[in-house]
Enzyme design. Structure first.
Site, mmCIF file in Angstrom:
data_model
loop_
_atom_site.group_PDB
_atom_site.id
_atom_site.type_symbol
_atom_site.label_atom_id
_atom_site.label_comp_id
_atom_site.label_asym_id
_atom_site.label_seq_id
_atom_site.Cartn_x
_atom_site.Cartn_y
_atom_site.Cartn_z
ATOM 1 N N HIS B 47 0.801 -1.200 0.000
ATOM 2 C CA HIS B 47 0.000 0.000 0.000
ATOM 3 C C HIS B 47 0.849 1.271 0.000
ATOM 4 C CE1 HIS B 47 -3.446 2.434 0.638
ATOM 5 N NE2 HIS B 47 -2.723 3.135 1.492
ATOM 6 N N GLU B 69 -2.268 -5.299 -3.874
ATOM 7 C CA GLU B 69 -2.970 -4.872 -2.687
ATOM 8 C C GLU B 69 -4.332 -5.554 -2.614
ATOM 9 O OE1 GLU B 69 -3.239 -0.392 -1.042
ATOM 10 O OE2 GLU B 69 -4.363 -0.901 -2.823
ATOM 11 N N ASN B 378 24.760 -23.892 -3.327
ATOM 12 C CA ASN B 378 25.538 -25.124 -3.334
ATOM 13 C C ASN B 378 25.006 -26.119 -2.315
ATOM 14 O OD1 ASN B 378 27.556 -25.194 -5.245
ATOM 15 N ND2 ASN B 378 29.086 -25.677 -3.694
#
Lengths: 165, 797
Positions: B47, B69, B378
């Site tokens: 918002h 929103e 990894n």
């Protein structure tokens, strides 16, 4: 009182202006120094300061003419022996040896010279180009100044400050 | 225009901060979808960004955030359950939002990214449930607020579905304009309200005002016609929501000002000068103390000096702290990354983060982001197994990666643990051999630690196939480079089947460091203390030469040595004493022993650049100015380790070998070499190999016999070739015995054996062998080794 002072100051200022105006265009101001047997010079404005020799720290992995680095009021500055750079044997520093600190832009370096001569004012028309044989982009010589009884080699400051290794 | 730029800057800084937090929150939300507080927080971010961007006329961004929103708002009111699929869409939209923000930062406009696809998906999520559920939820939710909010949302959805793109844009434009006006009205109302609110902070502090700005306009888009009264009725609920997250992160309400990093850097430089001056003052104080011992004023001077030094140190720490950022800044992005990876790799991985409040210098925080990404990727790809493999191995289905940061002295340690399959030393060596990264010989003599270090080598990868995630053999190399750049150390531990643990040890700051000052001849060098593991005092007997390189034994390891004078071309004029100091340097996973003449001490130094003229000198990282005004060069440990590889055995040993006193050789047969082997065949092979040199050869059948020959002193031996496995006295005992004789202390002993194990070589080094030749060998090789060790003059060949 203060008015009087102002007047004097103004007067002095005018005088100085007049003087500089007289000379500014045609006169080149140089500082001369000796390395080995030869006299060289650099423009006075390129000189940050001239100091008596003091201790420096050797730096590894550099050509022999780079002696090392030294501390100039908090800055670490390289020190170059112009004797060695010009192909002469290095010699011990004596009372006449000086460090020449040259500055151009951000580049600063100290140069060891054998002896100072004098501040030189020389007319622009008395400065000839470097001899043809050593002309070109690589040369360190900016020109040759002729005075009554002597010849002064004027060096290029940017070439001196350029790293060439 | 300037004002606009200023607002834009603030908007960007704020948005990036918000978005950074958003990622973390969203992933957490997926785990706890019912956490209303969290949801409210996320909603507020979307918002806030929307509000600000509409104010600044960033239409695309506003468009996107508006739809985000919508979805979040539905979730907030319990009309939408956040499923992983929905979360994917939301995360995608956040990525777009980030991209837009980046574009805005670079170009001050938000063009160039197509958000329509994502918006459509967001709409589907919001609209789908909106249409189905709104009639149901209308009834049970009596709050006016909820109804007002949903109605326009549903309307919008219907409209968009039936519109062509142009109409859509026009509609959006219309809505936006409308909204902007509303926002402006709101803002005006808010300012009025703000002025009348008594508890508003009197100081015009930025941060303090921001939460208000976030909270107050929250209901704006919800109500299509905004009567000022609506603000007042809704404000309390928003305040309550704002207060709740504030408890979670109290740091947010702390009063702060934003300062340009350049100013801090300048401040740091000034402090650097001060530290230098302080060092100098301390030195002068010492000198004065010596000269005027017992004088009364000394006491006072002492006090002043110690106060100055104390305050300087405090000041330095204080300024350092202003540059510190919590490492959480970097850690924040990992929950999201792990989540994406788990879905991509079909693994179940949980990330545990600890110590995110640990602080590090800003410049270092910037450097460690990438390495951590690579390490964690990894761990996910190679470390953690797939769920079925884990179950089969008797582990819990879900793998855990834990990311921990903590302070340890002057360093910060970041530890990445996983409970995956661990690193298999043999497989690592195998791979490295196949890729030609190491030779067979290196592989044999490699310790486990060194083998783990292989994963940091460029071009090394154990992955069978290159995947999206890893396997190119680049990532861990990046880790090494970046960590070394900040003078860090990498420590890898692993146990097959149990998991692995990678520790990154990083110094706290870069500009002012603790250094160890060492002396060689009359020169001093500074070594960053963070790279120094320990210092050892050794006598020269403890230095051995193996294959032309100096080594010493350090507890269970063989440490290769290099003399600092060899690296920095120091002339050895002064005679070195019987003892030397070894500074054990550690960097990444490698170690090196640096032989120095003296240890000067530990000092706080300020790193100064050598300037353009001298920059890039190998082995020198910079310079510092010492208390006496002199310049001391600072070693670049990374380069030092590289250079050490090219340096042969130190002159120090050659000198002492020369002192062993062998007479001038005038012909090849002046060289005498003893061959000790119990096998007649082996002796003959050696003889045949060396005969062409023309040297004198003496043979012995075992250690005892060899020792007897030596004792008689009939020959002046230049070298001995010794078999290890022999009856009566084996090669090790023989070597140990020989070394007891002062006269033979420097006699080169060359082991010729079929024993190739690491421990065997170690024993060989310990007992004084200088070379280690493994059977079978070529005649030429043996001959060349012997020639090297006896300094055979080439003119005799």
């Amino acid at each position: 009182m203060s008015d009087k002072l102002k007047q004097i100051i103004n007067k002095q200022g005018e005088q100085q202006n007049a003087e500089t105006l007289d000379q500014s265009d045609n006169i080149v101001q140089l500082v001369g120094f000796v390395i080995g047997e030869e006299e060289y010079a650099v423009p006075i404005l390129a000189i940050q300061e001239i100091i008596k020799p003091f201790t420096w720290t050797r730096c590894p992995q550099v050509p022999p003419y780079v002696l090392g680095v030294f501390n100039l009021r908090g800055s670490v500055i390289p020190l170059i022996d112009l004797r060695v750079k010009f192909g002469l044997k290095s010699k011990n520093h004596n009372d006449e040896t000086r460090f020449f600190v040259l500055k151009q832009g951000d580049e600063v370096a100290g140069f060891v010279i054998d002896r100072l001569t004098a501040a030189i004012r020389i007319k622009r028309e008395n400065i000839g180009p470097a001899p043809d044989t050593i002309n070109g982009d690589d040369t360190m010589i900016d020109g040759v100044g002729k005075q009554e009884d002597r010849i002064i080699t004027i060096l290029k400051v940017d070439k001196l400050l350029e790293r060439d290794f | 225009m300037d004002e606009f730029q200023e607002i834009l800057q603030d908007f960007l800084v704020e948005s990036f901060e918000l978005v950074e937090k958003l990622d973390e929150d969203l992933v957490e939300l997926e785990n706890t979808p019912e956490d209303l507080e969290l949801l409210n927080g996320i909603f507020r971010v979307a918002h806030t960004v929307k509000g600000a961007s509409s104010f600044l006329n960033f239409d695309v961004l506003t468009h996107l955030t508006h739809h985000m929103e919508d979805v979040l708002n539905k979730a907030r009111h319990g009309e939408l359950i956040i499923t992983p699929d929905i979360m994917d869409v939301i995360l995608e939209s956040i990525d777009l939002m980030k991209a837009l923000l980046n574009i805005i930062r670079d170009t001050s406009a938000d063009a160039g990214i197509d958000v329509s696809a994502c918006v459509a998906r967001l709409d589907k999520v919001a609209g789908g449930s909106g249409e189905v559920e709104s009639p149901v939820s209308d009834a049970p939710v009596p709050e006016a607020e909820a109804i007002v909010e949903e109605a326009p949302a549903a309307e919008d959805d219907l409209d968009y579905d039936n519109m062509d793109p142009d109409e859509l844009e026009a509609e959006i434009e219309k809505l936006l304009n409308q909204r902007q006006e509303e926002d402006k009205a709101k803002r005006a109302a808010k300012i009025e309200a703000g002025e009348s609110v008594p508890e508003a902070p009197p100081a015009p502090d930025e941060e303090a005002e921001e939460p208000k700005a976030e909270a107050a306009p929250a209901p704006t888009p919800a109500a299509p016609t905004p009567p000022p009264a609506a603000v007042k009725t809704e404000a309390p609920s928003d305040d309550a929501k704002a207060a709740a997250p504030a408890k979670r992160a109290p740091a947010a309400v702390e009063q702060t000002i934003r300062v340009d990093v350049k100013r801090l850097d300048h401040l740091m430089n000034l402090i650097g000068e001060l530290v230098l001056a302080k060092n100098r003052l301390i030195k002068i104080n010492d000198d004065v103390e010596e000269r005027y011992e017992g004088e009364e004023f000394l006491e006072e001077l002492n006090q002043v000096v110690s106060i100055v030094s104390l305050v300087t140190t405090d000041l330095q720490i204080a300024v350092m702290k202003t540059r510190m950022l919590p490492i959480g800044k970097v850690f924040n992005k990992f929950p999201r990354m792990i989540r994406d990876l788990t879905r991509e790799l079909n693994k179940k991985i949980e990330l545990e983060i600890d110590g995110e409040e640990t602080e590090l210098d800003k410049s270092i925080v910037e450097e460690i982001g990438d390495p951590l990404v690579h390490i964690i990727r990894n761990s996910c790809d190679h470390g953690i197994e797939t769920p079925d493999v884990r179950l089969a191995a008797g582990k819990v289905e879900t793998g855990t990666i834990s990311l921990t940061a903590f302070n340890e002295g002057n360093q910060i340690v970041i530890q990445i643990d996983d409970d995956g399959k661990g690193l298999d030393v043999e497989i690592l060596k195998d791979k490295a051999l196949k890729n030609g990264i190491i030779s067979e010989k290196e592989a044999d003599s490699m310790s486990d630690k060194e083998a783990f270090g292989l994963i940091m080598r460029p071009g090394f990868s154990t992955a069978a196939a290159v995947t999206n995630v890893s396997g190119r053999g680049v990532g861990m190399d990046v880790v090494k480079t970046n960590i070394e750049k900040v003078n860090g150390i990498i420590d890898i531990e692993s146990e097959v089947g149990q998991g692995s643990s990678i520790k990154l040890k990083i110094p706290l700051t870069l500009a002012i460091i603790q250094a160890l000052l060492v002396g060689v001849q009359e020169e001093h060098y500074a070594i960053p203390l963070s790279s120094v593991l320990e210092t050892v005092r050794i006598s020269k007997d403890e230095i051995y030469t193996v294959e032309g390189r100096s080594v010493m034994r350090l507890r269970d390891d063989v440490l290769s040595l290099v003399h600092i004078g060899d690296i920095f071309e120091v002339e050895r004029i002064l005679d070195a004493s019987e003892h030397a100091y070894v500074v054990v340097l550690g960097l990444g996973t490698s170690k090196l022993g640096l032989i120095v003449d003296t240890l000067v001490g530990q000092e706080e130094i300020v790193i100064k650049s050598l300037g353009d003229y001298l920059k890039g000198i190998e082995g020198i990282a910079g310079a510092t100015i010492r208390g006496d005004g002199g310049v001391t060069l600072i070693c670049d440990v990374v380069a030092l380790m590289d250079m050490a590889k090219g340096v042969k055995a130190t002159a120090m040993i050659e000198d002492s070998a020369g002192a062993g006193g062998s007479n001038e050789k005038t012909k090849a047969s002046d060289y005498t070499i003893m061959i000790v082997d119990d096998s007649k065949t082996d002796r003959t092979i050696m003889r045949k190999a060396l005969e062409p040199l023309g040297v004198t050869l003496v043979e012995a059948g075992d250690g005892q016999e060899a020792l007897n020959v030596l004792k008689t002193g009939d020959h002046n031996f230049d070298a001995m070739l010794i078999d290890i496995e022999m009856p009566r006295m084996d090669g090790y005992s023989l070597a140990t015995e020989i070394k007891k004789y002062n006269r033979y202390k420097n006699l080169p002993l060359i082991a010729v054996t079929s024993r190739t194990g690491k421990s065997d070589r170690m024993r060989g080094v310990e007992s004084g062998m200088v070379e280690y030749i493994t059977k079978p060998y070529s005649a030429d090789y043996l001959s060349s080794v012997v020639q090297r060790n006896v300094n055979f003059k080439s003119e005799f060949l």
